[in-house]
Design a protein around this motif. Structure first.
Motif, PDB file in Angstrom:
ATOM      1  N   LEU A  17       0.839  -1.192   0.000  1.00 40.28           N
ATOM      2  CA  LEU A  17       0.000   0.000   0.000  1.00 40.28           C
ATOM      3  C   LEU A  17       0.878   1.248   0.000  1.00 40.28           C
ATOM      4  CD1 LEU A  17      -2.630  -1.010   2.693  1.00 40.28           C
ATOM      5  CD2 LEU A  17      -2.974  -0.854   0.242  1.00 40.28           C
ATOM      6  N   THR A 199     -13.481  -2.009  -2.599  1.00 44.48           N
ATOM      7  CA  THR A 199     -13.058  -2.221  -1.210  1.00 44.48           C
ATOM      8  C   THR A 199     -13.697  -1.181  -0.296  1.00 44.48           C
ATOM      9  OG1 THR A 199     -11.000  -3.116  -2.073  1.00 44.48           O
ATOM     10  CG2 THR A 199     -11.023  -2.503   0.263  1.00 44.48           C
ATOM     11  N   ILE A 235      -5.530   2.574  -2.262  1.00 42.27           N
ATOM     12  CA  ILE A 235      -5.975   1.395  -3.027  1.00 42.27           C
ATOM     13  C   ILE A 235      -6.517   1.865  -4.381  1.00 42.27           C
ATOM     14  CG2 ILE A 235      -6.434  -0.279  -1.174  1.00 42.27           C
ATOM     15  CD1 ILE A 235      -9.372   0.724  -1.213  1.00 42.27           C
ATOM     16  N   HIS A 238     -10.051   0.912  -6.466  1.00 43.56           N
ATOM     17  CA  HIS A 238     -10.879   0.075  -5.588  1.00 43.56           C
ATOM     18  C   HIS A 238     -11.948   0.895  -4.868  1.00 43.56           C
ATOM     19  CE1 HIS A 238      -7.545  -2.759  -6.161  1.00 43.56           C
ATOM     20  NE2 HIS A 238      -8.340  -3.715  -5.710  1.00 43.56           N
ATOM     21  N   HIS A 270     -11.502  -7.354  -0.705  1.00 45.76           N
ATOM     22  CA  HIS A 270     -10.184  -6.994  -1.219  1.00 45.76           C
ATOM     23  C   HIS A 270      -9.424  -8.301  -1.398  1.00 45.76           C
ATOM     24  CE1 HIS A 270      -7.438  -3.681  -2.058  1.00 45.76           C
ATOM     25  NE2 HIS A 270      -6.480  -4.431  -1.573  1.00 45.76           N
TER      26      HIS A 270
END
Ligand SMILES: [Zn+2]
Length: 472
Positions: A17, A199, A235, A238, A270
């Motif tokens: 990340l 997500t 992310i 997402h 996820h």
């Protein structure tokens, strides 16, 4: 006889990340991550000791607002001293616990004296009210609905559930400026057409059928626009936008019509993250950033175009997609994709064939290109005497065309960690693939059976490697 399957569960927080400018790293977050809540089901007994612990803290005022139908207390936690009132509530759907975990991460963060400067900066401007776990009866039963079978989020007008009445009474008493409606969404939502799970999905619920934008709803949309860069940095691709069709019976829409700037937050799936620890962390980061932005008013500079740029959720995800399987029927070979739905939460124990054909528009949590491999039905190995199932023996059976076992379970001594299907409850497909049947069959080429699909998991019959244990 119930059979068991070994799912290689693990949590994918080590993934790469990229932290946004003001976001904390995964390692920094781990300091504030409340232990004990990294699991698929969170009930009141999980948070009871945390409530007991935090109520000792003079920063927090706990009030018991009432009880669920089955008598479990429902608490409000109040903190801060500002004129702007922010109200957040989690787990109105009992089987949607991700935000409850994030709320306790936030309390742990606020409690840390190293954060005293930060908390003072917003507590001066904001009074924050949180109801964690609106639906404890649904939580302990792991159901969406409450003990009456009522979906509390369709009870905002009728108010026939004690939990719905508690939530509505709290909103009328607090008269918040801002509301955060914290949920989980199912894992098959994709973020637009990116073939990635949504997500996080966000929505500023409509307050009327026309979905007009008044000043109150505009503020909620600006909060979403303001937070978008954080999610995009953490992310990419997402983040989704939830459908804004007006839902007159729902709390978010009803609160919007009461003039509360309401944001719906949906934690979603996820890859490699069975217990939703990625959206849990993002929830926490959003809460921190939103508190700052509401206290300072900085979100009011956000451009609604950023809100509008978030793609809508699509029903675009499958658990497993095998692509390019050769399926020959009546001597006509065809290339098909095959999708499975796994039993991720252990409710049925059965992975099923979900779809067959051109599935190129779908994303998969796990994908596998079966080019050059042919569908071959698996045979049942009937247990008539005791079998010591070693890895070598099992692979030999799979290569011989067996895919599952039937008969007396006591006769099977499984010495492997591999997925084994014993007495399947769904029918195993025979000469052709059939939707809704067990995701159990073989993939072969001229050299023989190369892979066995056993209850939705793909085993390499040469190496014993399991290609797609959920969670990798
Ligand atoms: Zn929900």
């Amino acid at each position: 006889m119930k059979w068991l399957i070994t799912l290689g569960l693990s949590v994918g927080l080590s993934m790469g990340l990229q932290a946004g400018a003001s976001a904390m790293t995964v390692e920094e977050f781990d300091v504030y991550k409340q232990p004990g809540l990294d699991k698929p089901v969170i009930s009141f007994e999980d948070i009871r000791p945390l409530i007991e612990q935090h109520r000792q803290n003079p920063l927090f005022a706990f009030t018991k607002l009432g009880s669920s139908l089955q008598g479990t207390p429902i608490y409000q936690i109040k903190m801060g001293r500002g004129d702007t009132k922010v109200f957040a509530w989690s787990q109105m759907h009992g089987d949607e616990p991700t935000a409850t975990a994030a709320v306790f991460d936030l309390l742990k963060y606020i409690s840390d004296d190293a954060q005293s400067e930060w908390r003072d900066s917003w507590m001066e401007h904001i009074t924050l009210y949180i109801i964690p776990m609106v639906n404890p009866d649904g939580a302990v039963a792991n159901t969406r609905v409450n003990a009456q079978g009522i979906d509390i989020n369709r009870d905002a007008l009728a108010l026939q559930s004690p939990e719905g009445r508690i939530l509505m009474d709290a909103a009328k008493r607090i008269q918040p400026h801002y509301g955060f409606n914290l949920h989980d969404q199912n894992r098959f939502h994709a973020a637009g057409d990116a073939k990635n799970p949504a997500t996080i999905s966000l929505l500023a619920p409509a307050y009327n059928e026309a979905r007009d934008i008044n000043e109150s709803r505009k503020r909620a949309m600006q909060l979403i626009a303001y937070i978008k860069p954080l999610i995009d940095a953490e992310i990419p691709n997402h983040l989704g936008r939830y459908d804004d069709t007006y839902s007159i019976r729902s709390f978010g829409d009803t609160f919007s019509s009461m003039g509360i700037s309401t944001v719906l937050v949906e934690a979603g799936g996820h890859r490699g993250d069975d217990n939703r620890q990625v959206p849990r962390r993002l929830n926490f980061l959003m809460y921190v950033k939103w508190l700052d932005a509401i206290a300072s008013g900085s979100y009011r500079n956000a451009d609604l175009a950023d809100h509008d740029a978030i793609p809508f959720n699509q029903r675009g995800m499958k658990d497993v997609v095998l692509s390019n399987v050769t399926l020959t029927l009546h001597n006509q070979p065809a290339l098909v994709d095959v999708a499975f739905e796994l039993d991720v939460y252990g409710t049925s124990g059965q992975a099923r064939i979900d779809d067959i054909g051109d599935l190129s528009i779908f994303g998969g949590y796990h994908t596998f290109d079966a080019e050059g491999l042919h569908y071959k039905p698996g045979k049942a190995f009937e247990l008539t005497e005791s079998v010591q199932l070693t890895v070598d023996r099992y692979l030999a059976l799979l290569r011989d065309g067996y895919s599952h076992f039937t008969g007396d379970a006591e006769l099977l001594d499984n010495q492997t960690e591999l997925p084994v299907l014993l007495n399947p409850q769904r029918r195993v497909p025979a000469e052709q693939l059939v939707r809704q049947r067990s995701a159990t069959f073989l993939l072969s080429n001229e050299q023989g059976v190369q892979y066995a699909v056993v209850n939705g998991q793909v085993i390499n019959t040469q190496t014993a490697e399991v290609l797609y244990p959920f969670g990798t």
